[in-house]
Design a protein around this motif. Structure first.
Motif, PDB file in Angstrom:
ATOM      1  N   TRP A 354       0.347  -1.553   0.352  1.00  0.00           N
ATOM      2  CA  TRP A 354       0.241  -0.531   0.288  1.00  0.00           C
ATOM      3  C   TRP A 354       1.665   1.786  -0.205  1.00  0.00           C
ATOM      4  O   TRP A 354       0.417   1.920  -0.430  1.00  0.00           O
ATOM      5  CB  TRP A 354      -0.900  -0.138   1.273  1.00  0.00           C
ATOM      6  CG  TRP A 354      -2.394  -1.157   0.818  1.00  0.00           C
ATOM      7  CD1 TRP A 354      -2.237  -1.642   0.227  1.00  0.00           C
ATOM      8  CD2 TRP A 354      -2.893  -1.214   2.180  1.00  0.00           C
ATOM      9  NE1 TRP A 354      -2.994  -2.760   0.416  1.00  0.00           N
ATOM     10  CE2 TRP A 354      -4.154  -2.249   1.485  1.00  0.00           C
ATOM     11  CE3 TRP A 354      -2.799  -0.678   3.397  1.00  0.00           C
ATOM     12  CZ2 TRP A 354      -4.692  -2.359   2.120  1.00  0.00           C
ATOM     13  CZ3 TRP A 354      -4.541  -1.086   4.358  1.00  0.00           C
ATOM     14  CH2 TRP A 354      -5.035  -2.382   3.654  1.00  0.00           C
ATOM     15  N   GLN A 355       2.004   1.197   0.251  1.00  0.00           N
ATOM     16  CA  GLN A 355       2.631   2.414   0.920  1.00  0.00           C
ATOM     17  C   GLN A 355       2.974   3.285  -0.392  1.00  0.00           C
ATOM     18  O   GLN A 355       3.408   4.237  -0.213  1.00  0.00           O
ATOM     19  CB  GLN A 355       3.883   2.420   1.805  1.00  0.00           C
ATOM     20  CG  GLN A 355       4.161   3.897   2.645  1.00  0.00           C
ATOM     21  CD  GLN A 355       5.521   3.366   3.329  1.00  0.00           C
ATOM     22  OE1 GLN A 355       5.442   2.287   3.138  1.00  0.00           O
ATOM     23  NE2 GLN A 355       5.866   4.772   3.845  1.00  0.00           N
ATOM     24  N   ARG A 356       3.296   2.227  -2.003  1.00  0.00           N
ATOM     25  CA  ARG A 356       3.325   2.573  -3.414  1.00  0.00           C
ATOM     26  C   ARG A 356       3.081   3.797  -3.433  1.00  0.00           C
ATOM     27  O   ARG A 356       3.205   4.874  -4.332  1.00  0.00           O
ATOM     28  CB  ARG A 356       4.571   1.490  -3.512  1.00  0.00           C
ATOM     29  CG  ARG A 356       5.716   1.063  -3.231  1.00  0.00           C
ATOM     30  CD  ARG A 356       6.573   0.332  -3.885  1.00  0.00           C
ATOM     31  NE  ARG A 356       7.668  -0.167  -3.872  1.00  0.00           N
ATOM     32  CZ  ARG A 356       8.033  -1.601  -3.624  1.00  0.00           C
ATOM     33  NH1 ARG A 356       7.274  -1.610  -2.446  1.00  0.00           N
ATOM     34  NH2 ARG A 356       9.305  -1.707  -3.177  1.00  0.00           N
ATOM     35  N   LEU A 357       1.247   3.180  -2.919  1.00  0.00           N
ATOM     36  CA  LEU A 357       0.511   4.357  -3.789  1.00  0.00           C
ATOM     37  C   LEU A 357       0.012   5.251  -3.337  1.00  0.00           C
ATOM     38  O   LEU A 357       0.385   6.009  -3.422  1.00  0.00           O
ATOM     39  CB  LEU A 357      -0.814   3.066  -4.026  1.00  0.00           C
ATOM     40  CG  LEU A 357      -0.303   1.407  -4.360  1.00  0.00           C
ATOM     41  CD1 LEU A 357      -1.734   0.560  -4.239  1.00  0.00           C
ATOM     42  CD2 LEU A 357      -0.271   1.660  -5.996  1.00  0.00           C
ATOM     43  N   TYR A 358       0.174   4.867  -1.825  1.00  0.00           N
ATOM     44  CA  TYR A 358       0.225   6.562  -0.993  1.00  0.00           C
ATOM     45  C   TYR A 358       0.962   7.730  -2.140  1.00  0.00           C
ATOM     46  O   TYR A 358       0.614   8.522  -1.634  1.00  0.00           O
ATOM     47  CB  TYR A 358       0.113   5.992   0.270  1.00  0.00           C
ATOM     48  CG  TYR A 358      -0.363   5.274   0.874  1.00  0.00           C
ATOM     49  CD1 TYR A 358      -1.526   5.072   0.578  1.00  0.00           C
ATOM     50  CD2 TYR A 358      -0.521   4.825   2.523  1.00  0.00           C
ATOM     51  CE1 TYR A 358      -2.288   4.076   0.879  1.00  0.00           C
ATOM     52  CE2 TYR A 358      -0.925   4.154   2.691  1.00  0.00           C
ATOM     53  CZ  TYR A 358      -1.968   3.062   2.999  1.00  0.00           C
ATOM     54  OH  TYR A 358      -2.870   2.298   2.970  1.00  0.00           O
ATOM     55  N   GLU A 359       2.178   7.076  -2.040  1.00  0.00           N
ATOM     56  CA  GLU A 359       3.373   7.789  -2.238  1.00  0.00           C
ATOM     57  C   GLU A 359       3.464   8.564  -4.470  1.00  0.00           C
ATOM     58  O   GLU A 359       3.007   9.512  -3.866  1.00  0.00           O
ATOM     59  CB  GLU A 359       4.870   7.708  -1.849  1.00  0.00           C
ATOM     60  CG  GLU A 359       5.888   8.524  -1.687  1.00  0.00           C
ATOM     61  CD  GLU A 359       6.469   8.664  -3.619  1.00  0.00           C
ATOM     62  OE1 GLU A 359       6.243   9.763  -3.590  1.00  0.00           O
ATOM     63  OE2 GLU A 359       6.098   8.562  -4.265  1.00  0.00           O
ATOM     64  N   LYS A 360       3.106   7.502  -4.446  1.00  0.00           N
ATOM     65  CA  LYS A 360       2.946   7.765  -5.524  1.00  0.00           C
ATOM     66  C   LYS A 360       1.424   8.409  -6.538  1.00  0.00           C
ATOM     67  O   LYS A 360       1.862   9.483  -6.800  1.00  0.00           O
ATOM     68  CB  LYS A 360       2.710   6.390  -6.796  1.00  0.00           C
ATOM     69  CG  LYS A 360       2.223   6.607  -8.331  1.00  0.00           C
ATOM     70  CD  LYS A 360       2.142   5.143  -8.662  1.00  0.00           C
ATOM     71  CE  LYS A 360       2.276   5.561 -10.408  1.00  0.00           C
ATOM     72  NZ  LYS A 360       2.451   3.751 -10.894  1.00  0.00           N
ATOM     73  N   TYR A 361       0.345   8.336  -5.442  1.00  0.00           N
ATOM     74  CA  TYR A 361      -0.400   9.266  -5.945  1.00  0.00           C
ATOM     75  C   TYR A 361      -1.009  10.695  -4.653  1.00  0.00           C
ATOM     76  O   TYR A 361      -1.688  10.430  -4.246  1.00  0.00           O
ATOM     77  CB  TYR A 361      -1.697   8.359  -5.757  1.00  0.00           C
ATOM     78  CG  TYR A 361      -1.560   7.597  -7.017  1.00  0.00           C
ATOM     79  CD1 TYR A 361      -1.789   7.597  -7.683  1.00  0.00           C
ATOM     80  CD2 TYR A 361      -1.284   5.937  -6.593  1.00  0.00           C
ATOM     81  CE1 TYR A 361      -1.809   6.928 -10.051  1.00  0.00           C
ATOM     82  CE2 TYR A 361      -1.146   5.283  -7.759  1.00  0.00           C
ATOM     83  CZ  TYR A 361      -1.484   5.775  -9.382  1.00  0.00           C
ATOM     84  OH  TYR A 361      -1.470   4.988 -10.032  1.00  0.00           O
ATOM     85  N   LYS A 362       0.277  10.758  -4.493  1.00  0.00           N
ATOM     86  CA  LYS A 362       0.266  11.876  -3.093  1.00  0.00           C
ATOM     87  C   LYS A 362      -1.134  12.270  -2.340  1.00  0.00           C
ATOM     88  O   LYS A 362      -1.485  13.141  -2.532  1.00  0.00           O
ATOM     89  CB  LYS A 362      -0.279  13.213  -4.012  1.00  0.00           C
ATOM     90  CG  LYS A 362       1.407  13.098  -4.856  1.00  0.00           C
ATOM     91  CD  LYS A 362       0.698  13.817  -6.079  1.00  0.00           C
ATOM     92  CE  LYS A 362       2.696  14.790  -7.132  1.00  0.00           C
ATOM     93  NZ  LYS A 362       2.558  16.100  -8.471  1.00  0.00           N
ATOM     94  N   VAL A 363      -1.036  10.949  -1.498  1.00  0.00           N
ATOM     95  CA  VAL A 363      -1.976  11.001  -0.471  1.00  0.00           C
ATOM     96  C   VAL A 363      -1.222  12.275   0.147  1.00  0.00           C
ATOM     97  O   VAL A 363      -0.380  11.918   0.678  1.00  0.00           O
ATOM     98  CB  VAL A 363      -2.072   9.599   0.159  1.00  0.00           C
ATOM     99  CG1 VAL A 363      -2.722   9.982   1.868  1.00  0.00           C
ATOM    100  CG2 VAL A 363      -2.695   8.995  -1.101  1.00  0.00           C
ATOM    101  N   ASP A 364      -2.205  12.751   1.249  1.00  0.00           N
ATOM    102  CA  ASP A 364      -2.272  13.950   1.943  1.00  0.00           C
ATOM    103  C   ASP A 364      -1.817  13.727   3.432  1.00  0.00           C
ATOM    104  O   ASP A 364      -0.672  13.394   4.500  1.00  0.00           O
ATOM    105  CB  ASP A 364      -2.828  14.579   2.393  1.00  0.00           C
ATOM    106  CG  ASP A 364      -2.543  15.386   0.946  1.00  0.00           C
ATOM    107  OD1 ASP A 364      -1.409  15.709   0.582  1.00  0.00           O
ATOM    108  OD2 ASP A 364      -3.672  15.706   0.057  1.00  0.00           O
ATOM    109  N   LEU A 365      -2.681  12.057   4.017  1.00  0.00           N
ATOM    110  CA  LEU A 365      -2.635  12.140   5.804  1.00  0.00           C
ATOM    111  C   LEU A 365      -3.222  10.760   5.575  1.00  0.00           C
ATOM    112  O   LEU A 365      -3.507  10.495   5.319  1.00  0.00           O
ATOM    113  CB  LEU A 365      -2.539  12.688   5.985  1.00  0.00           C
ATOM    114  CG  LEU A 365      -3.523  12.586   7.955  1.00  0.00           C
ATOM    115  CD1 LEU A 365      -2.048  13.334   8.818  1.00  0.00           C
ATOM    116  CD2 LEU A 365      -4.733  14.191   8.251  1.00  0.00           C
ATOM    117  N   VAL A 366      -2.446   9.689   6.542  1.00  0.00           N
ATOM    118  CA  VAL A 366      -2.679   7.983   6.895  1.00  0.00           C
ATOM    119  C   VAL A 366      -3.133   8.353   8.203  1.00  0.00           C
ATOM    120  O   VAL A 366      -2.350   8.058   9.274  1.00  0.00           O
ATOM    121  CB  VAL A 366      -1.727   7.277   5.952  1.00  0.00           C
ATOM    122  CG1 VAL A 366      -2.432   5.890   6.278  1.00  0.00           C
ATOM    123  CG2 VAL A 366      -1.408   7.581   4.481  1.00  0.00           C
TER     124      VAL A 366
END
Length: 490
Positions: A354-366
């Motif tokens: 999951w983490q790669r997707l968070y960074e790739k698509y610019k998730v702001d906050l988890v």
């Protein structure tokens, strides 16, 4: 007239209070620890025809609809009413009736019936009043029926409750959103969690919604515990939309399920009441039961994942949801953390999937839970990590500069059960991904999202500021992070 009491007598009285009972050597009056493990006793009366445990949530567009669930004892059907709010009671003449769905739920305290209704085609940013009703199974007395309207005679009703719909999302234009996020409630809910959730409401009474990051209760099929959860939230839960993702404690062996042929025992499954209790968007992967979803509210996309199961399949779904996202801000929530804050806890598969997707698509906050402690990182960009795939819960090289991109990760706990923090050796302190950590603190978080900035505040159960940061987003979508954590007390 009052008579003065000699100090010696007062001393005698005080000493008597501490005298051990029945010859015990030590007093039993003082508490030995802060986590009581209280007996989970029924908090509310057993279900009746009168609606209770009412919960408001979103199943569709928050600007034009909202949903509500409740329970009754054996009512065969239920309805809800809604009308635009008025300064008096004239709204009654304009109330519209909405039929509810009804389904039985077997619990350890007996069978009840769960009801759900969705109000649709509403106006954005408009104040409405609504109420819910369950058909009476115990008829009113004849003299009472003669004096009331048919709907009152046929149905037992809740009070009228006010709720304002969200503003309409308009591309990447953000209408201010404020919400409260909490980690695990789980234990001693009535005793300890009640004051926290009520303090959070007093702190942010105009919140847009409330978010629970799993482990709402300790045993997902224990009706007493859900009774305590609703006791803690009270009328807050039917006036503020509630969003939630399941934790591992929402998964349990169903005592009413048939054991599969050839199996020694029943497998743990998501609590039977989850799909009946929470009306969330049915936009998750095929087969999900409102445990995986996303909702767009006023320019912010909130994505809920179920970190207990099928993480690889969710990654495929998540990729599409992140790719096709018209919102300016993206906030993600799941129970198990990407970076764990407590001892002997780690979830490398989530970082891998999951983490790669968070960074790739610019998730702001988890926003996460599970660890029963507090941890908050700075922005973590995977490109700055020299070692991503690790079986140890470290983030080598991830204490990045304030202007770096990547999501900010938070782990928090709202209940009284606490774990010790994970230790990071002094000589390798750079492997610690967290900028602020705590144990032994019940916390709630107030998060405000505006067009160009997100302000995060973590507060103690007494309302004191413990942590804060601001993310500012420029026109190109690049984030600038500012750590504003107050000094720690000695």
């Amino acid at each position: 007239m009052f008579k003065l009491i000699p100090a010696s007598c007062l001393l005698t009285v005080c000493c008597c209070l501490a005298v051990p009972a029945r010859g015990e050597e030590k007093t039993k009056w003082e508490h030995k620890k802060n986590y009581e493990k209280m007996i989970v006793e029924p908090t509310l009366p057993v279900a009746t025809d009168v609606p209770d445990r009412i919960l408001l949530s979103w199943k569709g567009d928050p600007a034009t609809s909202f949903a509500v669930t409740w329970r009754s004892k054996v009512s065969p059907d239920a309805v809800a009413e809604i009308a635009p709010a008025d300064t008096g009671s004239e709204f009654l003449k304009h109330a519209q009736v909405v039929e509810a769905t009804t389904s039985p739920l077997k619990t350890n305290l007996g069978t009840v019936h769960m009801h759900a209704a969705t109000f649709k085609d509403l106006k954005p940013n408009t104040l409405y009043v609504y109420r819910v009703g369950s058909r009476r199974t115990v008829p009113l007395a004849k003299e009472d029926r003669e004096e009331v309207e048919p709907m009152t005679a046929d149905y037992a009703w809740s009070e009228w409750t006010q709720y304002r719909t969200a503003q309409k999302s308009n591309g990447d234009v953000v209408a201010p959103v404020r919400f409260v996020y909490v980690g695990d409630a789980q234990n001693d809910i009535k005793s300890h969690w009640s004051r926290l959730i009520r303090e959070s409401y007093r702190d942010a009474p105009q919140m847009t919604f409330m978010l629970h990051a799993g482990d709402l209760v300790n045993h997902g099929n224990n009706d007493q515990e859900w009774g305590q959860w609703f006791y803690g939230g009270g009328w807050i839960f039917n006036t503020v939309p509630q969003l939630a993702v399941p934790g591992n404690h929402e998964y349990a062996r169903d005592p009413f399920a048939d054991k599969p042929e050839g199996e020694e025992k029943i497998s743990k499954t998501l609590s039977r009441r989850w799909g009946q209790r929470f009306e969330f968007p049915a936009n998750g992967p095929e087969g999900s039961t409102e445990n995986i979803f996303y909702v767009d509210v006023q320019g912010v996309r909130i994505i809920g994942l179920d970190s207990n199961r099928e993480t690889e399949a969710q990654a495929e779904w998540l990729k599409k949801v992140l790719q096709n996202n018209p919102n300016r801000w993206t906030i993600l929530t799941h129970h198990h953390p990407i970076y764990s804050s407590s001892k002997k806890r780690d979830n490398p598969e989530l970082r891998q999937l999951w983490q790669r997707l968070y960074e790739k698509y610019k998730v702001d906050l988890v926003l996460q839970g599970h660890d029963h402690s507090y941890g908050r990182t700075g922005p973590i960009d995977l490109q700055l990590s020299r070692k991503i795939e690790t079986e140890q819960n470290v983030a080598t090289g991830l204490r990045v500069a304030d202007q770096s991109g990547g999501p900010v990760y938070v782990v928090s706990v709202s209940g009284p059960k606490m774990y010790e923090l994970q230790e990071y050796p002094a000589e390798t302190i750079q492997t610690d991904p967290f900028r602020r950590r705590a144990q032994g603190k019940q916390l709630y978080q107030v998060i405000t999202v505006e067009q160009d900035r997100l302000v995060y505040q973590a507060k103690t159960v007494t309302g004191q500021l413990y942590d804060q940061f601001t993310i500012t987003k420029d026109k190109a979508g690049k984030n600038v992070f500012e750590d504003q954590a107050p000094p720690l007390e000695d």
